[in-house]
Design a protein around this motif. Structure first.
Motif, short mmCIF file in Angstrom:
data_model
loop_
_atom_site.label_atom_id
_atom_site.label_comp_id
_atom_site.label_asym_id
_atom_site.label_seq_id
_atom_site.Cartn_x
_atom_site.Cartn_y
_atom_site.Cartn_z
N ASP A 64 0.82 -1.22 0.00
CA ASP A 64 0.00 0.00 0.00
C ASP A 64 0.85 1.26 0.00
O ASP A 64 0.31 2.37 -0.16
CB ASP A 64 -0.92 0.03 1.24
CG ASP A 64 -2.03 -0.99 1.16
OD1 ASP A 64 -2.45 -1.32 0.04
OD2 ASP A 64 -2.47 -1.47 2.22
N ARG A 65 2.16 1.12 0.17
CA ARG A 65 3.03 2.28 0.33
C ARG A 65 4.03 2.45 -0.82
O ARG A 65 4.41 3.58 -1.16
CB ARG A 65 3.81 2.13 1.65
CG ARG A 65 4.75 3.28 1.98
CD ARG A 65 3.98 4.52 2.35
NE ARG A 65 4.83 5.61 2.77
CZ ARG A 65 5.47 6.45 1.95
NH1 ARG A 65 5.35 6.30 0.63
NH2 ARG A 65 6.22 7.43 2.43
N LEU A 66 4.45 1.34 -1.47
CA LEU A 66 5.48 1.39 -2.50
C LEU A 66 4.90 1.03 -3.86
O LEU A 66 3.94 0.27 -3.95
CB LEU A 66 6.60 0.39 -2.16
CG LEU A 66 7.33 0.61 -0.83
CD1 LEU A 66 8.33 -0.53 -0.60
CD2 LEU A 66 8.02 1.95 -0.80
N PRO A 67 5.47 1.54 -4.95
CA PRO A 67 5.06 1.11 -6.30
C PRO A 67 5.29 -0.39 -6.47
O PRO A 67 6.32 -0.93 -6.07
CB PRO A 67 5.98 1.92 -7.23
CG PRO A 67 6.42 3.09 -6.41
CD PRO A 67 6.51 2.60 -4.99
N HIS A 68 4.32 -1.06 -7.06
CA HIS A 68 4.35 -2.51 -7.09
C HIS A 68 5.49 -3.08 -7.94
O HIS A 68 6.10 -4.08 -7.56
CB HIS A 68 3.01 -3.06 -7.62
CG HIS A 68 1.92 -3.00 -6.61
ND1 HIS A 68 1.07 -1.91 -6.50
CD2 HIS A 68 1.53 -3.88 -5.65
CE1 HIS A 68 0.21 -2.13 -5.51
NE2 HIS A 68 0.47 -3.32 -4.99
N ARG A 69 5.79 -2.47 -9.08
CA ARG A 69 6.77 -3.09 -9.97
C ARG A 69 8.15 -3.19 -9.34
O ARG A 69 8.70 -4.30 -9.25
CB ARG A 69 6.83 -2.34 -11.31
CG ARG A 69 7.79 -3.02 -12.30
CD ARG A 69 7.62 -2.49 -13.69
NE ARG A 69 8.09 -1.11 -13.82
CZ ARG A 69 7.91 -0.36 -14.90
NH1 ARG A 69 7.23 -0.85 -15.92
NH2 ARG A 69 8.37 0.87 -14.95
N PRO A 70 8.77 -2.10 -8.88
CA PRO A 70 10.11 -2.28 -8.29
C PRO A 70 10.10 -3.13 -7.03
O PRO A 70 11.07 -3.85 -6.75
CB PRO A 70 10.56 -0.84 -8.00
CG PRO A 70 9.31 -0.03 -7.98
CD PRO A 70 8.37 -0.69 -8.93
N PHE A 71 9.00 -3.06 -6.27
CA PHE A 71 8.91 -3.84 -5.05
C PHE A 71 8.88 -5.34 -5.36
O PHE A 71 9.63 -6.14 -4.78
CB PHE A 71 7.66 -3.42 -4.27
CG PHE A 71 7.58 -3.96 -2.87
CD1 PHE A 71 8.72 -4.23 -2.13
CD2 PHE A 71 6.35 -4.19 -2.29
CE1 PHE A 71 8.65 -4.72 -0.83
CE2 PHE A 71 6.26 -4.68 -1.00
CZ PHE A 71 7.41 -4.95 -0.28
N LEU A 72 8.02 -5.75 -6.30
CA LEU A 72 7.93 -7.16 -6.66
C LEU A 72 9.23 -7.68 -7.26
O LEU A 72 9.69 -8.78 -6.93
CB LEU A 72 6.79 -7.36 -7.67
CG LEU A 72 5.37 -7.50 -7.09
CD1 LEU A 72 4.35 -7.45 -8.21
CD2 LEU A 72 5.24 -8.80 -6.32
N VAL A 73 9.83 -6.89 -8.14
CA VAL A 73 11.07 -7.31 -8.79
C VAL A 73 12.18 -7.51 -7.76
O VAL A 73 12.93 -8.49 -7.80
CB VAL A 73 11.48 -6.30 -9.87
CG1 VAL A 73 12.89 -6.58 -10.39
CG2 VAL A 73 10.49 -6.33 -11.03
N THR A 74 12.29 -6.59 -6.81
CA THR A 74 13.33 -6.70 -5.78
C THR A 74 13.13 -7.95 -4.92
O THR A 74 14.08 -8.69 -4.64
CB THR A 74 13.32 -5.44 -4.89
OG1 THR A 74 13.57 -4.30 -5.70
CG2 THR A 74 14.37 -5.54 -3.80
#
Length: 400
Positions: A64-74
């Motif tokens: 709910d706080r971070l953009p999904h794409r970079p978060f998921l990739v990391t």
């Protein structure tokens, strides 16, 4: 959402969930390869599930706080590193630690579900949740089959190393294909961590959904953790590959969950939950026949695990639809509360199941499943029929 995006997200769920389940099929191979007892080797499964629960609690609220794409990739990249470390572990303690790290970081499926729920209309949410859950089921089933077969052929390290390559490839694809998205919250991390507990206190529908999934998933985990011991023990004398082949029977669940999602969209989650709980009770009775061994026992195991898989997964569709309808601005935090409770139940079920199996055998595990399903069913009956309508409230609106 485009169909292509739905399929990509379903594949992400499959890979993420598969990392949790494939160690179940190679637990005896780990025990033999590292010269440990089967009970000690089962700690790898339990540690991975506990790590997954911790990852849900600590990381999923950040959806709910971070953009999904970079978060998921990391997260996927870190999970790939953890799988490599597990495949190279020199001893059981290092493998248990690497497994826990993999569990913490492979929470992609729990970030995908809230993301997808926010991209579709309410009257299609159940159907999309069912499709994503089909991906998770496919990952769970194929992971067991893949690890059992590959482990018998090349040893227990091979499934970890191949899984690492698959996860890193998926991370590369998502880095280019996934939309970035807009976060729905600006709360600091500490507040995000506390929010699932506040939601549990304030949302009765969330609490009962958590109870349903925690109890049923505990029984499910107990069965699949102990099934390896039963099939490789004296009653059947089969190899680890047999566990993976038996898991393929549950492929029918991939067809059932989208249907369950459409049914939830039409009639609501409560009737679906009721049928699923009765299904879990029935599966416990059928699975108990598996203690006899032979062709009849094996047929009972096939039918019982299929019924248990369908009931557990279709119940999850109903529970998630109920949970995601509560607050549109807090779906990741709602999912954190829900899935943390579910995987605490699963981790506890694996741990208790091994102990029950050691004391009471396979029939004791089946009795444990029946007891847990009865707890969930009793709570559901209270939710459906135990509330007294107010004088300004019709019977139809008084029910959950």
């Amino acid at each position: 959402m485009s169909r292509r995006l739905v399929l990509l997200l379903a594949l992400t769920c499959a890979v993420g969930v598969g990392n949790i389940y494939f160690p179940q099929a190679i637990s005896p191979l780990i025990a033999a390869g590292l010269h440990e007892s089967p009970d000690s080797a089962s700690l790898v499964v339990t540690a991975t599930q506990i790590g997954y629960t911790a990852g849900i609690f600590l990381l999923v609220p950040l959806g709910d706080r971070l953009p999904h794409r970079p978060f998921l990739v990391t997260l996927l990249a870190l999970a790939g590193v953890g799988l490599l470390a597990a495949g190279c572990a020199p001893a059981l303690p290092a493998l248990v630690a690497a497994g826990a790290f993999v569990g913490v970081t492979t929470v992609a499926a729990q970030l995908v579900a809230p993301l997808a729920a926010g991209l579709v209309a309410a009257d299609r949410r159940g159907a999309v949740m069912g499709t994503l859950l089909s991906g998770s089921i496919g990952g769970m089933l194929l992971a067991r089959t893949f690890s059992g077969t590959l482990g018998e052929w090349l040893g227990w390290r091979a499934p970890y190393l191949v899984a690492a390559v698959v996860v890193l490839l998926l991370a590369t694809v998502l880095a280019h294909a996934l939309p970035v998205g807009t976060p729905s919250s600006r709360q600091p991390y500490r507040a995000l961590l506390a929010e699932p507990l506040r939601l549990l206190r304030g949302e009765p529908e969330l609490r009962r959904s958590c109870l349903y999934q925690a109890t049923v998933f505990a029984g499910f985990s107990a069965v699949w953790t102990c099934l390896t011991f039963l099939l490789t023990g004296p009653a059947y004398g089969l190899g680890a590959q047999a566990v993976g082949m038996l898991a393929l029977v549950g492929a029918a669940t991939m067809v059932c969950t989208p249907f369950a999602g459409r049914l939830v969209d039409r009639i609501g989650p409560d009737p679906v939950n009721l049928v699923c709980m009765l299904g879990v009770l029935g599966s416990a009775a059928v699975l108990a026949v598996g203690a006899r061994g032979g062709a009849l026992g094996l047929a009972a195991l096939v039918l019982g695990t299929l019924l248990l898989d369908i009931a557990m997964q279709c119940g999850m569709v109903a529970n998630q639809a109920r949970v995601f309808a509560l607050r549109a601005d807090a779906r990741s935090r709602l999912n954190t509360a829900y899935m943390t409770c579910a995987y605490l139940g699963g981790s506890g079920g694996s741990w208790v199941g091994v102990r029950v199996y050691g004391q009471a055998g396979w029939r004791g595990v089946c009795a444990l499943v029946a007891f847990l399903a009865a707890l969930a069913l009793a709570r559901h009956v209270v939710a459906l029929y135990g509330r007294t309508p107010r004088c300004d409230e019709s019977p139809a609106t008084s029910r959950h």
